[in-house]
Design a protein around this motif. Structure first.
Motif, short mmCIF file in Angstrom:
data_model
loop_
_atom_site.label_atom_id
_atom_site.label_comp_id
_atom_site.label_asym_id
_atom_site.label_seq_id
_atom_site.Cartn_x
_atom_site.Cartn_y
_atom_site.Cartn_z
N PHE A 101 0.81 -1.21 0.00
CA PHE A 101 0.00 0.00 0.00
C PHE A 101 0.85 1.26 0.00
CE2 PHE A 101 -2.37 -3.45 1.97
CZ PHE A 101 -3.52 -3.45 1.20
N PRO A 102 1.63 1.46 -1.06
CA PRO A 102 2.33 2.73 -1.15
C PRO A 102 1.27 3.80 -1.45
CG PRO A 102 2.62 1.51 -3.19
CD PRO A 102 1.84 0.63 -2.26
N GLU A 103 1.59 5.06 -1.29
CA GLU A 103 0.69 6.17 -1.63
C GLU A 103 -0.59 6.16 -0.81
OE1 GLU A 103 -0.11 5.78 -5.91
OE2 GLU A 103 1.55 7.14 -6.14
N GLU A 104 -0.51 5.73 0.44
CA GLU A 104 -1.72 5.75 1.27
C GLU A 104 -1.64 6.89 2.27
OE1 GLU A 104 -4.38 4.14 0.85
OE2 GLU A 104 -3.77 2.58 -0.57
N ASP A 105 -2.74 7.04 3.05
CA ASP A 105 -2.80 8.12 4.02
C ASP A 105 -1.73 8.00 5.09
OD1 ASP A 105 -4.91 9.23 2.75
OD2 ASP A 105 -6.44 8.32 4.02
N CYS B 41 -5.57 3.06 7.58
CA CYS B 41 -6.63 3.50 6.68
C CYS B 41 -6.11 3.36 5.26
CB CYS B 41 -7.02 4.95 6.95
SG CYS B 41 -8.31 5.50 5.82
N VAL B 42 -6.59 2.36 4.58
CA VAL B 42 -6.08 2.01 3.27
C VAL B 42 -7.16 2.28 2.23
CG1 VAL B 42 -5.73 -0.03 1.89
CG2 VAL B 42 -4.39 0.27 3.95
N GLY B 43 -6.79 2.79 1.11
CA GLY B 43 -7.76 2.88 0.03
C GLY B 43 -7.89 4.28 -0.52
N LYS B 44 -7.43 4.41 -1.76
CA LYS B 44 -7.58 5.73 -2.35
C LYS B 44 -8.47 5.60 -3.58
CE LYS B 44 -3.61 5.57 -5.36
NZ LYS B 44 -4.43 5.63 -6.55
N LYS C 284 11.71 0.34 -2.91
CA LYS C 284 11.82 -0.95 -2.23
C LYS C 284 12.45 -1.97 -3.16
CE LYS C 284 7.99 0.84 0.13
NZ LYS C 284 6.57 1.11 -0.09
N TYR D 175 -10.22 -2.69 1.17
CA TYR D 175 -9.05 -1.94 0.70
C TYR D 175 -9.46 -0.78 -0.18
CZ TYR D 175 -10.49 -5.36 -2.53
OH TYR D 175 -11.30 -6.13 -3.30
N CYS D 176 -10.75 -0.67 -0.49
CA CYS D 176 -11.20 0.43 -1.33
C CYS D 176 -12.41 1.05 -0.64
CB CYS D 176 -11.57 -0.11 -2.71
SG CYS D 176 -11.77 1.19 -3.92
N PRO D 177 -12.21 1.56 0.58
CA PRO D 177 -13.36 2.01 1.37
C PRO D 177 -13.94 3.30 0.81
CG PRO D 177 -11.31 2.57 2.47
CD PRO D 177 -10.93 1.78 1.26
N LYS E 155 -14.17 5.61 5.65
CA LYS E 155 -12.92 6.18 6.20
C LYS E 155 -13.23 7.07 7.40
CE LYS E 155 -10.39 6.34 1.82
NZ LYS E 155 -9.53 7.16 0.95
N PHE F 291 -11.95 5.48 10.86
CA PHE F 291 -10.70 6.09 11.31
C PHE F 291 -10.94 7.56 11.70
CE2 PHE F 291 -9.60 2.53 8.65
CZ PHE F 291 -8.64 1.89 9.41
N GLN G 28 -5.64 11.39 1.79
CA GLN G 28 -5.10 11.82 0.52
C GLN G 28 -6.15 11.70 -0.60
OE1 GLN G 28 -1.72 9.36 -0.38
NE2 GLN G 28 -0.48 11.14 -0.86
N PHE H 137 -6.31 11.90 -4.82
CA PHE H 137 -5.59 12.03 -6.08
C PHE H 137 -6.56 12.50 -7.16
CE2 PHE H 137 -2.69 9.33 -3.88
CZ PHE H 137 -1.45 9.50 -4.48
N ASN I 238 -9.81 10.34 -7.06
CA ASN I 238 -9.49 9.06 -6.44
C ASN I 238 -9.36 9.21 -4.92
OD1 ASN I 238 -8.61 6.50 -5.88
ND2 ASN I 238 -7.13 6.45 -7.53
N GLY I 239 -10.11 8.37 -4.18
CA GLY I 239 -10.05 8.43 -2.72
C GLY I 239 -11.37 8.86 -2.11
#
Lengths: 456, 625
Positions: free
Chosen positions: A178-182, A453-456, B86, B274-276, B281, B285, B292, B294, B308-309
């Motif tokens: 999950f790069p680029e996440e919050d 918190c994952v998901g963009k 990475k 994973y795509c809330p 969100k 949370f 973020q 996008f 996006n998001g």
């Protein structure tokens, strides 16, 4: 569904006030009902009920029993279980069992109830093994360790270690998947610190292993010393006083006398090599009667000296070859001499010294306590705060997990890419799961989704 | 009008197009039917292909001869290699795509295939004969006979769109009719059906965005390609933009939670964790200071942006209100409203690894109908389903990818073995052999497999052969070339590595931390030749991490042994009393094909596996006696 219902007498055979016949499986209740007189109401679950038992074929009375029913899955095996408390002795229990078998179940194999408990997820592998140890224990220390294992002491600890490994994996997964996440990326220093913490906790657990494993086999205590130094008398004194819980096993050793004794609550295998005088073991130049073979396998050595005739310095030379095995300087026959407190400093190669008299019994308690302390001191030290690894299987698993976590941390610190070093964590987790006999499931993502918190 | 084909593919999305193309490449006479031919290869959600794990799948599809890699290159307006900081085993190529160029490229690539026909109609039912599927019937009454039918309906099966707390509108995608008759027809076959939901965020007019207040994100300076066999022309590049949702937005969402379809109770299906949605969100949370956002360009010739998001099922007025809390978007105009959509899927334990239904010979499923999400996941399944549909028609052995061969193999095995309880997406952590399943080695991993089964066109096969030769040549150079201290030391010094005293083989230097293949190739003057894109990367990782890669191969071989222990169809799991009750039930439900697959079923313990092996041996002996 063809799962069989099994039955067995759970108590040891012989004369006793009460014996327990246990039935487990889908037909447990049906088997019980076929032993009851027509019209008997079905006994309630988890209520001890006094009932008459009849032979299912002839209808003749078998016994009056106290019956307890357990309904699946809330039972020892996780299946429907019926327990019949019947009169003990040579006749009743087998008769009742036979009636059960005629009513349509088969006799359980050894350990089958526990095996079913394991398969049905009521116990993990460590617990299931510990059940056998609680039953078979011949010393209080093993009993205590095993009981704690049955009560999930060790399972919980290993489970915690596994959870923490999953936690580290979750940090990595968040880092990698999950790069680029919050949430900002997890710093590698945090991952390294968590791994180091895991290593030290695994090391603490492993420290109990050498002694824990001795709890099952017994620590070997070898009597050594010059002829007539009082070895055999001491052997008899240590064995004799513990007669009630001693098993002499003459058939098991052909070349030395060996007895299992409980000293200070811990198991020892006391070995007197006096019988080797003519056969082999005489180390001529030292005048020490002891087989080297036994010395090398000893967990503690009782070096006996007649208080009146101290062993010459040269004869103690062999102590240097012992590679850390503790040696107790035992001055025997203190009732005959004046000096009852021999010197036992480390410079002389001794771990400690004790003066004893097998005639008066003086010093024997001190000797027992010292032996327990020297061999099992680590266990006494942790005082129940750390669960004990009692089987080689446990320590092999934890040790290999430790090695993997250490490699993981070192590789990470050495600049190996995270996902490459991470292969180590998978192996570490598998090693711990094997100890518990666990189902392997990928629950790493669950942790990730809970924490980040994952998901963009 | 009555038609006959070897393979009929229902649906023209990412699964359908790959299925049709794969079947056609295998020489099957193939028909793709979809309600609107102008929307073939449509990107229904975000205008991007790839990402971590997903980008590897796009490359796998390409290496297997598929459409996705080429279409992505042809439509790409930004490229980023995610995770570049990475290790190389988790690099994830991702491309922003022009929403109009992508489908156009897909259509063009499909048109290259001689044995593929396209037809615009909605399929209303399946033709069934004696329990097997033998074709389809369209809403207009046209019957098409086929040996195999691949159904790739995406979110269209009884699709229902929710914007706000009303009862929703029946639709397969915004403005398109759902497929109801086909859903009923499939259910009529006795298949188990369930419901998922997913969502999409609003789109905005870029002319109303104050870019000066946003963070600009450009693509990589040295972008890579997705396609290995064909070089598409790559369009101009565009940036993405980043802004942040803070307290103001959270307040708007919180105040209106009751009007959300998700939180107001009108949606029952389960969505992906994973795509809330933004509602999720904010609720889950509450402590997070900001989220973020996008802004992704929808294309070269439009100012529209994908937000996006902020996927959501709140009413339109709330969406506009929360968009206007975002820095730089105070004056923004919303061009399309975000929505949540519920749809039917068929729990995938009903499938074989070929993606054919266990109980319905001739019927294959691919994509969201199997409970997955994502264009790449859909494409990978489509390719496998289409290939197997064609192979079935040709009476040839099936084409199955294993877990140590491809993410596609991991994906399909997870679906078939573990089932899904939320829309399934790939992660690198789902693969136990992620060092083997890299984005850089897809031609080597999969090209020869595809070529051997006829999945590559002759042109693709030729390029593959050239590329593999080139990889061998580069590998040999590293293994055989000694680099002198004078040439090597500058490279070593930069990496903080100790100098060498005598000429040393390049491969040994490569294994040192921080030393790259590229630097050594320059220092050792590797002959350039016709060096192809990505060849060095593929060779480099294999050599640099050889020990680790070998360890994984060893584990994979171990798994193969279990894999080779086959569990025949008639195994009476319920009679195996040495197994726990739970595992017997699970085994009966999944009916795994091998011991390895049995071991991956949640609830089947290693102890059960041991016993299972013994029970099956005993059962076989008794049966043969």
């Amino acid at each position: 569904m063809t799962l069989e219902t099994i039955a067995a007498v759970a108590t040891a055979p012989g004369e006793g006030a009460v014996a327990l016949v246990r039935i487990s499986g889908p037909d447990a209740l049906a088997v019980l009902e076929s032993l009851l007189p027509q019209g008997t109401p079905t006994p309630a679950v988890r209520v001890a009920t006094r009932l008459s038992l009849l032979d299912p074929v002839s209808g003749s009375p078998l016994d009056t029993a106290v019956v307890t029913r357990f309904a699946a899955p809330a039972s020892y095996t996780g299946e429907d279980v019926v327990e019949l408390s019947v009169h003990g002795g040579w006749i009743t229990p087998p008769l009742v069992l036979e009636a059960c078998l005629r009513a349509g179940c088969r006799e359980a194999e050894a350990g089958e109830f526990t095996r079913r408990a394991y398969l049905n997820g009521k116990l993990d592998l460590v617990q299931a093994e510990a059940v056998a140890d609680v039953i078979g224990a011949r010393n209080r220390a093993l009993h205590a360790a095993a009981l704690s294992q049955v009560e999930r002491g060790l399972s919980r600890r290993i489970g915690d270690l596994r959870e923490r490994l999953v936690g580290v994996e979750a940090l990595l997964v968040h880092h990698l998947d999950f790069p680029e996440e919050d949430d900002p990326p997890v710093p590698l220093s945090r991952i390294v610190a968590e791994a180091a913490g895991l290593e030290s906790d695994m090391e603490i657990l492993l420290r109990t292993a050498p002694e824990g494993e001795l709890l099952r086999d017994g620590a070997v205590a070898v009597l050594a010393g010059a002829p007539n130094a009082g070895k055999s008398s001491l052997y008899n004194a240590l064995v004799g006083e513990e007669r009630a819980i001693v098993t002499e096993e003459p058939g098991t050793t052909r070349d030395a006398l060996e007895a299992r004794v409980q000293l200070g609550g811990f198991p020892f295998r006391l070995v007197d090599t006096a019988g080797l005088r003519e056969a082999e073991g005489k180390v001529e130049e030292m005048g020490i009667e002891v087989s080297r073979r036994y010395l090398s396998g000893a967990d503690v050595i009782l070096f006996c000296e007649d208080v009146g005739e101290p062993t010459p310095e040269g004869a103690r030379a062999f102590l240097k070859d012992l590679d850390g095995t503790p040696v107790v300087r035992v001055s025997t026959k203190v009732d005959l001499g004046a000096d009852s407190s021999p010197e036992g400093d480390a410079a002389g190669g001794w771990s400690c010294a004790v003066g004893v008299s097998v005639v008066s019994g003086e010093g024997l308690d001190v000797l027992r306590a010292r032996m327990a302390e020297l061999v099992f001191g680590g266990l006494v030290g942790v005082g129940g705060s750390v669960p004990v690894l009692t089987r080689a299987r446990h320590s092999v698993g934890v040790r290999s997990a430790l090695a993997e976590v250490r490699s993981f941390r070192e590789e990470l610190e050495g600049g190996v890419p995270v996902e490459i070093a991470a292969t180590r964590l998978h192996s570490a987790k598998t090693a711990l799961e094997e100890v518990l006999g666990l189902v392997t499931m990928d629950d790493v993502l669950d942790v990730v989704f809970k924490e980040f918190c994952v998901g963009k | 009008m009555n038609l006959a084909y070897d393979v009929v593919v229902v649906g023209g999305g990412h699964a359908g197009t790959e299925a049709a193309a794969a079947a056609a490449r295998l020489g099957a006479r193939t028909l793709l039917i979809t309600p609107d031919l102008s929307r073939i290869g449509e990107m229904s959600c975000n205008p991007a292909i790839g990402g971590v794990a997903k980008g590897v799948v796009a490359r796998e599809v390409d290496a297997l001869g598929g459409v996705m890699g080429r279409a992505t290159d042809a439509a790409r307006i930004q490229f980023r290699m995610l995770n570049r900081s990475k290790g190389p085993a988790v690099w994830g190529p991702r491309a922003q795509c022009d929403r109009r160029l992508y489908p156009a490229a897909v259509r063009r690539i499909l048109d290259e295939l001689g044995s593929l026909d396209l037809f615009q109609e909605m399929v209303a039912d399946l033709l069934v004969d004696g329990g097997r599927v033998v074709g389809v019937r369209t809403r207009g009454g046209i019957e098409v006979c086929a040996a195999s039918v691949v159904v790739t309906t995406g979110t269209f099966l009884r699709g229902r769109i929710h914007v706000g707390g009303d009862t929703g509108v029946d639709a397969g995608r915004a403005g398109e009719a759902p497929s109801v008759e086909l859903a009923e027809g499939l259910e009529g076959l006795g298949l188990e059906v369930a419901r998922f939901k997913t969502g999409t965020p609003p789109r905005v007019d870029g002319r109303t965005v104050d870019y000066a207040r946003l963070e600009r994100q450009d693509g990589d300076a040295h972008p890579a390609r997705f396609a290995s066999y064909v070089q598409e022309v790559i369009p101009e590049q565009r940036p993405c933009w980043i802004t942040w949702a803070g307290e103001d937005l959270k307040n708007v969402v919180r105040e209106n939670l009751g009007r959300s379809a998700l939180y107001g109770g009108s949606i029952s299906g389960r969505g992906p964790r994973y795509c809330p949605s933004i509602e999720d969100k904010v609720v889950r949370f509450p402590e997070a200071p900001r989220h973020q956002v996008f802004l992704e360009p929808e294309g070269l010739h439009t100012s529209e942006l994908y937000v996006n998001g902020l996927s959501t099922s709140l009413p339109a007025d709330v969406q506009l209100a929360f968009l206007r809390t975002l820095p730089g978007m105070e004056e923004v105009w919303m061009t399309k409203v975000g929505y949540a959509i519920e749809y039917d899927y068929f729990p995938p334990h009903q499938l074989r690894h070929t993606l054919e239904l266990k109980e319905v010979p001739g019927l294959f499923f691919a994509g969201q109908i199997n409970g997955t999400t994502g264009y790449e996941e859909a494409a990978g399944q489509g390719l496998v389903a289409g290939a197997n549909a064609a192979l079935r028609a040709k009476r040839e052995p099936p084409f199955v990818l294993e877990r140590d061969q491809a993410y596609i193999g991991v994906l399909i095995d997870d679906l078939v073995t573990r089932g899904v309880d939320e829309p399934y997406r790939l992660f690198t952590s789902r693969a136990e052999f992620r060092l083997l399943l890299r984005q850089d080695n897809t031609p080597r991993r999969l090209g020869p497999l595809a070529a051997a089964r006829g999945l590559l066109t002759p042109e693709q096969a030729e390029v593959l052969e050239e590329r593999l030769k080139e990889e061998d040549r580069v590998k040999a150079w590293f293994e055989e070339t000694a680099i002198s201290p004078e040439s090597a030391d500058p490279v070593l010094r930069v990496a903080g590595s100790s100098p060498i005293q005598e000429p040393t083989r390049a491969v040994e230097l490569l294994r040192r931390p921080g030393i790259t293949g590229e630097a050594l190739a320059r220092a050792g003057k590797m002959p350039e030749g016709g060096s192809l894109d990505g060849v060095l990367a593929a060779v480099e990782v294999d050599l640099k991490y050889e020990g680790y890669v070998e360890r994984e191969r060893e584990r994979a071989r171990h798994l193969r042994d279990q894999h080779d222990f086959k569990l025949p169809e008639g195994v009476p799991y319920r009679e195996f009393v040495t197994l726990s009750f739970e595992s017997r039930e699970k085994l009966e439900k999944v009916r795994p094909e091998s011991l390895a697959q049995a071991g991956r079923i949640p609830g089947v313990s290693p102890a059960d596996l041991q016993n299972l092996m013994m029970e099956v041996r005993k059962w076989r002996r008794e049966r043969s006696a």
